[in-house]
Design a protein around this motif. Sequence first.
Motif, PDB file in Angstrom:
ATOM      1  N   SER A  47     -12.565   4.616  -2.717  1.00 31.23           N
ATOM      2  CA  SER A  47     -13.890   4.563  -2.113  1.00 31.23           C
ATOM      3  C   SER A  47     -14.784   5.694  -2.600  1.00 31.23           C
ATOM      4  N   GLY A  48     -16.080   5.404  -2.594  1.00 27.42           N
ATOM      5  CA  GLY A  48     -17.089   6.435  -2.755  1.00 27.42           C
ATOM      6  C   GLY A  48     -17.491   6.946  -1.389  1.00 27.42           C
ATOM      7  N   ALA A  49     -18.675   7.536  -1.295  1.00 26.52           N
ATOM      8  CA  ALA A  49     -19.135   8.164  -0.058  1.00 26.52           C
ATOM      9  C   ALA A  49     -19.208   7.152   1.091  1.00 26.52           C
ATOM     10  N   LEU A  50     -18.654   7.556   2.229  1.00 28.98           N
ATOM     11  CA  LEU A  50     -18.712   6.769   3.460  1.00 28.98           C
ATOM     12  C   LEU A  50     -19.487   7.563   4.501  1.00 28.98           C
ATOM     13  N   PHE A  51     -20.267   6.852   5.323  1.00 30.68           N
ATOM     14  CA  PHE A  51     -21.123   7.509   6.305  1.00 30.68           C
ATOM     15  C   PHE A  51     -20.773   6.997   7.699  1.00 30.68           C
ATOM     16  N   LEU A  52     -20.145   7.863   8.492  1.00 30.91           N
ATOM     17  CA  LEU A  52     -19.781   7.493   9.852  1.00 30.91           C
ATOM     18  C   LEU A  52     -21.034   7.453  10.720  1.00 30.91           C
ATOM     19  N   LYS A  53     -21.048   6.556  11.672  1.00 27.29           N
ATOM     20  CA  LYS A  53     -22.216   6.340  12.523  1.00 27.29           C
ATOM     21  C   LYS A  53     -21.894   6.685  13.977  1.00 27.29           C
ATOM     22  N   SER A  54     -22.930   6.860  14.766  1.00 23.62           N
ATOM     23  CA  SER A  54     -22.765   7.234  16.174  1.00 23.62           C
ATOM     24  C   SER A  54     -21.864   6.245  16.902  1.00 23.62           C
ATOM     25  N   GLY A  55     -20.934   6.814  17.678  1.00 25.68           N
ATOM     26  CA  GLY A  55     -20.043   5.994  18.488  1.00 25.68           C
ATOM     27  C   GLY A  55     -18.859   5.416  17.746  1.00 25.68           C
ATOM     28  N   THR A  56     -18.714   5.738  16.465  1.00 23.49           N
ATOM     29  CA  THR A  56     -17.612   5.158  15.704  1.00 23.49           C
ATOM     30  C   THR A  56     -16.420   6.116  15.614  1.00 23.49           C
ATOM     31  N   HIS A  57     -15.265   5.526  15.473  1.00 24.56           N
ATOM     32  CA  HIS A  57     -14.003   6.265  15.354  1.00 24.56           C
ATOM     33  C   HIS A  57     -13.310   5.739  14.107  1.00 24.56           C
ATOM     34  N   LEU A  58     -13.116   6.577  13.110  1.00 22.62           N
ATOM     35  CA  LEU A  58     -12.398   6.206  11.901  1.00 22.62           C
ATOM     36  C   LEU A  58     -10.931   6.564  12.102  1.00 22.62           C
ATOM     37  N   ARG A  59     -10.070   5.541  12.160  1.00 19.36           N
ATOM     38  CA  ARG A  59      -8.644   5.775  12.412  1.00 19.36           C
ATOM     39  C   ARG A  59      -7.859   5.523  11.133  1.00 19.36           C
ATOM     40  N   VAL A  60      -7.294   6.593  10.613  1.00 18.38           N
ATOM     41  CA  VAL A  60      -6.557   6.531   9.355  1.00 18.38           C
ATOM     42  C   VAL A  60      -5.078   6.690   9.694  1.00 18.38           C
ATOM     43  N   ASP A  61      -4.418   5.571   9.925  1.00 15.54           N
ATOM     44  CA  ASP A  61      -3.033   5.605  10.393  1.00 15.54           C
ATOM     45  C   ASP A  61      -2.062   5.957   9.272  1.00 15.54           C
ATOM     46  N   GLN A  62      -0.828   6.274   9.669  1.00 13.05           N
ATOM     47  CA  GLN A  62       0.213   6.560   8.694  1.00 13.05           C
ATOM     48  C   GLN A  62       0.369   5.367   7.750  1.00 13.05           C
ATOM     49  N   GLY A  63       0.472   5.657   6.456  1.00 16.47           N
ATOM     50  CA  GLY A  63       0.576   4.592   5.467  1.00 16.47           C
ATOM     51  C   GLY A  63      -0.766   4.199   4.883  1.00 16.47           C
ATOM     52  N   VAL A  64      -1.834   4.795   5.400  1.00 20.93           N
ATOM     53  CA  VAL A  64      -3.183   4.527   4.898  1.00 20.93           C
ATOM     54  C   VAL A  64      -3.674   5.740   4.113  1.00 20.93           C
ATOM     55  N   GLU A  65      -4.247   5.495   2.956  1.00 18.49           N
ATOM     56  CA  GLU A  65      -4.859   6.565   2.172  1.00 18.49           C
ATOM     57  C   GLU A  65      -6.252   6.127   1.729  1.00 18.49           C
ATOM     58  N   ILE A  66      -7.256   6.948   2.023  1.00 26.03           N
ATOM     59  CA  ILE A  66      -8.598   6.760   1.482  1.00 26.03           C
ATOM     60  C   ILE A  66      -8.717   7.715   0.311  1.00 26.03           C
ATOM     61  N   ARG A  67      -8.891   7.178  -0.882  1.00 18.96           N
ATOM     62  CA  ARG A  67      -8.882   7.996  -2.091  1.00 18.96           C
ATOM     63  C   ARG A  67     -10.266   7.971  -2.742  1.00 18.96           C
ATOM     64  N   GLY A  68     -10.814   9.157  -2.989  1.00 14.14           N
ATOM     65  CA  GLY A  68     -12.144   9.258  -3.565  1.00 14.14           C
ATOM     66  C   GLY A  68     -12.212   8.789  -5.003  1.00 14.14           C
ATOM     67  N   LEU A  69     -13.286   8.097  -5.336  1.00 16.62           N
ATOM     68  CA  LEU A  69     -13.513   7.649  -6.705  1.00 16.62           C
ATOM     69  C   LEU A  69     -13.898   8.831  -7.593  1.00 16.62           C
ATOM     70  N   GLN A  70     -13.477   8.788  -8.835  1.00 18.28           N
ATOM     71  CA  GLN A  70     -13.842   9.827  -9.798  1.00 18.28           C
ATOM     72  C   GLN A  70     -15.074   9.387 -10.589  1.00 18.28           C
ATOM     73  N   ASP A  71     -16.090   9.001  -9.851  1.00 21.52           N
ATOM     74  CA  ASP A  71     -17.338   8.511 -10.426  1.00 21.52           C
ATOM     75  C   ASP A  71     -18.481   9.119  -9.627  1.00 21.52           C
ATOM     76  N   LEU A  72     -19.234  10.003 -10.245  1.00 30.50           N
ATOM     77  CA  LEU A  72     -20.279  10.721  -9.530  1.00 30.50           C
ATOM     78  C   LEU A  72     -21.325   9.771  -8.937  1.00 30.50           C
TER      79      LEU A  72
END
Length: 200
Positions: A70-95
């Motif tokens: 993924s590239g940039a993610l923008f969390l919004k009011s009232g949201t909960h980002l749940r990154v459970d075990q076994g989940v990986e969000i990996r940043g793109l190497q693209d500016l």
Amino acid sequence: MNLSHAQRIRNPAGRRLTLASARAADFRVADYGAKGDGKTVETVAIQKAIDAAAAAGGGTVVFQPGVYASGALFLKSGTHLRVDQGVEIRGLQDLAAYPVMWTRIAGIEMSWPAALINVYQQSKVSLSGQGVIDGDGKVWWDSYWNLRKQYEPRGLRWASDYDCIAPASSRSTSLRTSKCSASRSAAPASGRCTSATPTT
């Protein structure tokens, strides 16, 4: 509490949920097209899930186990980002995957590429789970150190912090999330949550 008809929602099992309960619903990124295969660019799909949770008045964004590029993610009011075990969000190497925003870098306010995970002018945002958020920043670090080797002999060590453009969170280590939250935020998050534990 008495609720009007418009405030009552039935789930598939036929049970009535209050509006508050409905707002706490899970928003699965897979329902918005995310695959978690480590190859597909998932930025749009994940952001759609975040936006849907915010539009519903709040909710939890959840992932199936996998690697989400993924590239940039923008969390919004009232949201909960749940990154459970076994989940990986990996940043793109693209500016280009990190839009330029007004932020603070090394103590100086300036325009700079966004972080991988951002909270900007939002409130009541949270992040939790035993998964991993990885900026995958080696390419940015290599660029930084190469530039710094050129600058230091010229007495320009300080300038390398600003002339080596990289996503705001890319120079942090991987983060294994625990729980962090923001009640109010007026600037992009750096991706360095104080309650998160760097992985080795």
